[in-house]
Every structure is written in structure tokens, then in C-alpha cells.
Design a protein around this motif. Structure first.
Motif, mmCIF file in Angstrom:
data_model
loop_
_atom_site.group_PDB
_atom_site.id
_atom_site.type_symbol
_atom_site.label_atom_id
_atom_site.label_comp_id
_atom_site.label_asym_id
_atom_site.label_seq_id
_atom_site.Cartn_x
_atom_site.Cartn_y
_atom_site.Cartn_z
ATOM 1 N N ILE A 238 -45.324 -11.494 18.074
ATOM 2 C CA ILE A 238 -46.385 -11.519 19.089
ATOM 3 C C ILE A 238 -47.736 -11.793 18.433
ATOM 4 N N LEU A 239 -48.004 -11.122 17.304
ATOM 5 C CA LEU A 239 -49.262 -11.332 16.578
ATOM 6 C C LEU A 239 -49.428 -12.794 16.185
ATOM 7 N N GLU A 240 -48.414 -13.384 15.582
ATOM 8 C CA GLU A 240 -48.516 -14.762 15.097
ATOM 9 C C GLU A 240 -48.742 -15.743 16.236
ATOM 10 N N TYR A 241 -48.166 -15.452 17.395
ATOM 11 C CA TYR A 241 -48.377 -16.359 18.530
ATOM 12 C C TYR A 241 -49.861 -16.434 18.882
ATOM 13 N N PHE A 242 -50.511 -15.281 18.973
ATOM 14 C CA PHE A 242 -51.919 -15.286 19.377
ATOM 15 C C PHE A 242 -52.842 -15.717 18.236
ATOM 16 N N LEU A 243 -52.468 -15.463 16.998
ATOM 17 C CA LEU A 243 -53.276 -15.954 15.881
ATOM 18 C C LEU A 243 -53.234 -17.474 15.793
ATOM 19 N N ASN A 244 -52.169 -18.074 16.304
ATOM 20 C CA ASN A 244 -52.040 -19.538 16.302
ATOM 21 C C ASN A 244 -52.577 -20.185 17.581
ATOM 22 N N ASP A 245 -53.160 -19.375 18.460
ATOM 23 C CA ASP A 245 -53.744 -19.892 19.699
ATOM 24 C C ASP A 245 -55.065 -20.596 19.371
ATOM 25 N N LYS A 246 -55.078 -21.913 19.465
ATOM 26 C CA LYS A 246 -56.253 -22.698 19.083
ATOM 27 C C LYS A 246 -57.454 -22.452 19.989
ATOM 28 N N ASP A 247 -57.210 -21.993 21.204
ATOM 29 C CA ASP A 247 -58.308 -21.783 22.147
ATOM 30 C C ASP A 247 -58.869 -20.364 22.106
ATOM 31 N N LEU A 248 -58.310 -19.523 21.248
ATOM 32 C CA LEU A 248 -58.785 -18.154 21.117
ATOM 33 C C LEU A 248 -59.801 -18.103 19.977
ATOM 34 N N ILE A 256 -57.644 -8.649 17.156
ATOM 35 C CA ILE A 256 -56.197 -8.500 17.365
ATOM 36 C C ILE A 256 -55.501 -8.113 16.069
ATOM 37 N N TYR A 257 -55.849 -8.798 14.980
ATOM 38 C CA TYR A 257 -55.198 -8.491 13.711
ATOM 39 C C TYR A 257 -55.502 -7.066 13.253
ATOM 40 N N HIS A 258 -56.740 -6.641 13.450
ATOM 41 C CA HIS A 258 -57.136 -5.276 13.057
ATOM 42 C C HIS A 258 -56.312 -4.235 13.808
ATOM 43 N N VAL A 259 -56.128 -4.443 15.109
ATOM 44 C CA VAL A 259 -55.328 -3.506 15.907
ATOM 45 C C VAL A 259 -53.886 -3.517 15.430
ATOM 46 N N TRP A 260 -53.339 -4.713 15.223
ATOM 47 C CA TRP A 260 -51.945 -4.809 14.760
ATOM 48 C C TRP A 260 -51.747 -4.085 13.442
ATOM 49 N N GLU A 261 -52.622 -4.321 12.475
ATOM 50 C CA GLU A 261 -52.484 -3.699 11.162
ATOM 51 C C GLU A 261 -52.602 -2.179 11.249
ATOM 52 N N THR A 262 -53.597 -1.692 11.985
ATOM 53 C CA THR A 262 -53.799 -0.250 12.127
ATOM 54 C C THR A 262 -52.595 0.418 12.775
ATOM 55 N N ASN A 263 -52.116 -0.169 13.882
ATOM 56 C CA ASN A 263 -50.984 0.424 14.606
ATOM 57 C C ASN A 263 -49.690 0.353 13.808
#
Length: 362
Positions: A238-248, A256-263
Motif C-alpha cells: 500500500i505504501l509503495e503504491y502511494f509513493l509512486n503516485d505522480k500526482d501526489l 505517509i512514509y513517516h506514519v508507515w515507519e512509525t506504525n
């Protein structure tokens, strides 16, 4: 149960996938039929249970024509059964209800009112009560949220940072049924992925009123998650999908990455604590190695690993570690449960006895 006349076309389809839980299924169906909003249909999709499921549904359907039933010729799997149910929706709205959960009576009435007032919102999410198999209230979702509509891309960030709503208490507009997670190998957290994809593109409405009950029990799916396959793998996809979102935006991706890493760190350390509680020092060591490979070391990681190693050489240390984590878990659980019960009673006039009555409805 009173006979319901089929005088109005249904506006809501409740999708209820099921497999070998006829007693719980009956409760789930009744919670739909007892909604104060009557224009609905409860569609049960049986994954070839081969037990008394068909008889339970047939009995309810005799008294209420809003109950529909389909039985697959073979077990197609839980995910495929949910997808099949969604593909069959022909009404303007739908919701997803697991056979072991149930709805509170005003959910659809309240959610339909919100969606009427906010036509741009593609779904409306209420709060969910978490309870165990003994009807003890464990927690309440969305407690730190505010009622209101949330627009993209803030809706996506909202779900990452505050948590996604439990789909037991979400009413969707049918157009979102076309949205499908691009990675077919996400299973344990398909609900989060589905909701996040919607939130990335469309506005949604949140309201904190309790609308349903999510039940934890030994046979439930959430009680048997695999740490690496279901938690690490799913959230990484799920993380990689949104990190690869060119429009984000890059700022959004950093959040998003900070939340993923912390959790993820929290989940791994929590899993180590659970293994200590269960007196499984080998799993503690394996998880510690996994943690270090992904994130390096930490002081808490070292402490947990030290305790586990002591347990390998001393039965007393193993017992003491297990006892301490058991006490901590009970205190934490008691605090969350007490807060949820207090909030339910004070703000929504819902008591523990009210929930227990719905638990054992026949």
C-alpha cells in the motif's frame, strides 16, 4: 418477526459474505432487517458452508422478502466472495457486513441523511464499537475525529494519520464499486486499501455516532493475522503504491512514509511483547532480527531482546516477563474499554446492557 411487504424498491444492498457461522449470520441479518431505514435488501453470499447456513437464511427470508441468498458451488475464498458481492450491487448504495459483526438500528437512516446533505461525498462512515465474544466493550473508533466532509488529497492523509474507518459502519455510493485495488496480493488490509483509493480521489463524510459492532473472537479473521505476510507485506504494498503516485505532492508522500515507519516499528515491537507474553523467546529473536534488518536497532528493541534471552536460561525470568506483559495488556485494555463505555453512555446514551441485548438477539 413481522412480515415485511415488498412495496418499495430497495435503495441499499447489504453484502454479507459468510462461511460456516450460521448463528452469528442470523444476528448480522437481523441487525439489517431491524434498521429504521426500511428500503434495503440483505444479500447473503455463502462460500459453500455445507452446514445449517442455508436453513437459517431460508427461515428469515420466509418472514422478510428483503433477504436474498446465493451459495457458491465451492469455496472461492473470503476476498473473492466480498468482490463477488460488490459486483452484484444494483442499488444506489451498499455496505459490507461480515457475518460475525452487526449494525445498530439507526445506521442507515443516519448515513442516508448525511449523504443527502452532502451529495459530493461518495461514502459516509460512522463510528464502530469493538467488542469481544462476551459482549465486553473494548474500544470505540473515530474518537479523535471531528464530524464533517473531507476532500482529497487530505482524505488520504487523514486515513494514514488517524486511521481508516472500519467498513462495517460505512455506507458507500454504488459508483465506488468500480474502484479496485491494483495489487491483488493485499488481503488482510484490503479494506484500508480500498478506502484509501477512494479517499485519494473523492470526498467522504465522517460522523462519530456509533453505528455498528465489530466482534473479536477466537475464530475471527483478525485474531489470526500473520505478522510478516499480513501486516508487513500488505502495508508495504500500500505504501509503495502511494509513493509512486505522480500526482501526489512530495510533502504528502513524506507524511505517509513517516506514519508507515512509525506504525510498523510499533507493530513489530508490540508483536515481540505478545511473544514474550506467550513465552515464545525464539519468535522474539526472529522478530528482533527482522526489525534490525529493516530499521536498525533501538533501545526498546534491545530491552525486549535482553528479556527474551534471560527467559531462555531462567524459567522464572520467562514467567516474570510473561506476567508483566499480561498485566500491561490488561491495564491498557481496561483503560480503552472504560473510556469507550463512558463515552457511549454519556454522549450517546448507549449502555453495555444495550449492546449485550443486541449481541444475543434471536
Amino acid at each position: 418477526m413481522k412480515k415485511v411487504m415488498e412495496t418499495n424498491l430497495p435503495q441499499i444492498t447489504t453484502i454479507i459474505p459468510t462461511y460456516q457461522r450460521p448463528k452469528m449470520l442470523r444476528r448480522a441479518i437481523l441487525s439489517v432487517l431491524n434498521q429504521t431505514y426500511p428500503y434495503l435488501q440483505a444479500c447473503v453470499y455463502d462460500n459453500a458452508s455445507g452446514d445449517g447456513t442455508a436453513e437459517v437464511v431460508a427461515e428469515l427470508a420466509k418472514s422478510d422478502p428483503r433477504v436474498r441468498y446465493h451459495c457458491h458451488s465451492e469455496n472461492i475464498g473470503g476476498l473473492a466472495n466480498f468482490e463477488y458481492g460488490i459486483s452484484q450491487v444494483q442499488t444506489s448504495f451498499f455496505s459490507l457486513l461480515s457475518d460475525d459483526d452487526f449494525l445498530l438500528p439507526n445506521f442507515y437512516m443516519d448515513a442516508m441523511a448525511k449523504l443527502e446533505n452532502y451529495p459530493e461525498a461518495v461514502f459516509c462512515a460512522g463510528s464502530t464499537i469493538m467488542a469481544n465474544e462476551n459482549a465486553d466493550i473494548l474500544a470505540l473508533s473515530l474518537t479523535d475525529c471531528q464530524d464533517g466532509i473531507i476532500y482529497p488529497p487530505e482524505g488520504l492523509l487523514y486515513m494514514w494519520e488517524k486511521g481508516h474507518p472500519i467498513w462495517t459502519t460505512i455506507l458507500f455510493r454504488s459508483e465506488v464499486s468500480r474502484i479496485c485495488p491494483p495489487a491483488r496480493d493485499v488481503y488482510a488490509h484490503l479494506d484500508a486499501y480500498f478506502e484509501m483509493l477512494i479517499a485519494r480521489a473523492y470526498p467522504f463524510y465522517i460522523f462519530k455516532k456509533p453505528c455498528g459492532v465489530y466482534v473479536f473472537h477466537p475464530g475471527g479473521y483478525s485474531s489470526d493475522l500473520n505478522l510478516y505476510n499480513d501486516i508487513w507485506h500488505d502495508w508495504r504494498v500500500i505504501l509503495e503504491y502511494f509513493l509512486n503516485d505522480k500526482d501526489l505532492s512530495e510533502e504528502a508522500k513524506k507524511r505517509i512514509y513517516h506514519v508507515w515507519e512509525t506504525n510498523t516499528k510499533k507493530y513489530l515491537l508490540g508483536y515481540m511483547g505478545e511473544c514474550l507474553f506467550k513465552k515464545e523467546p525464539v519468535k522474539v529473536a526472529e522478530t528482533a532480527m527482522f526489525y534490525r534488518q529493516k530499521f536498525g536497532s533501538s533501545s526498546l528493541l534491545s530491552i525486549l531482546l535482553f528479556i527474551a534471552r534471560l527467559g531462555e536460561y531462567s524459567n522464572f525470568c520467562k514467567w516474570a516477563a510473561s506476567a508483566l506483559f499480561k498485566i500491561r495488556k490488561r491495564i491498557k485494555g481496561f483503560h480503552k474499554g472504560f473510556y469507550a463505555q463512558k463515552l457511549l453512555h454519556k454522549q450517546y446514551k448507549i449502555s453495555s446492557e444495550d449492546i449485550k441485548k443486541l449481541f444475543y438477539i434471536t
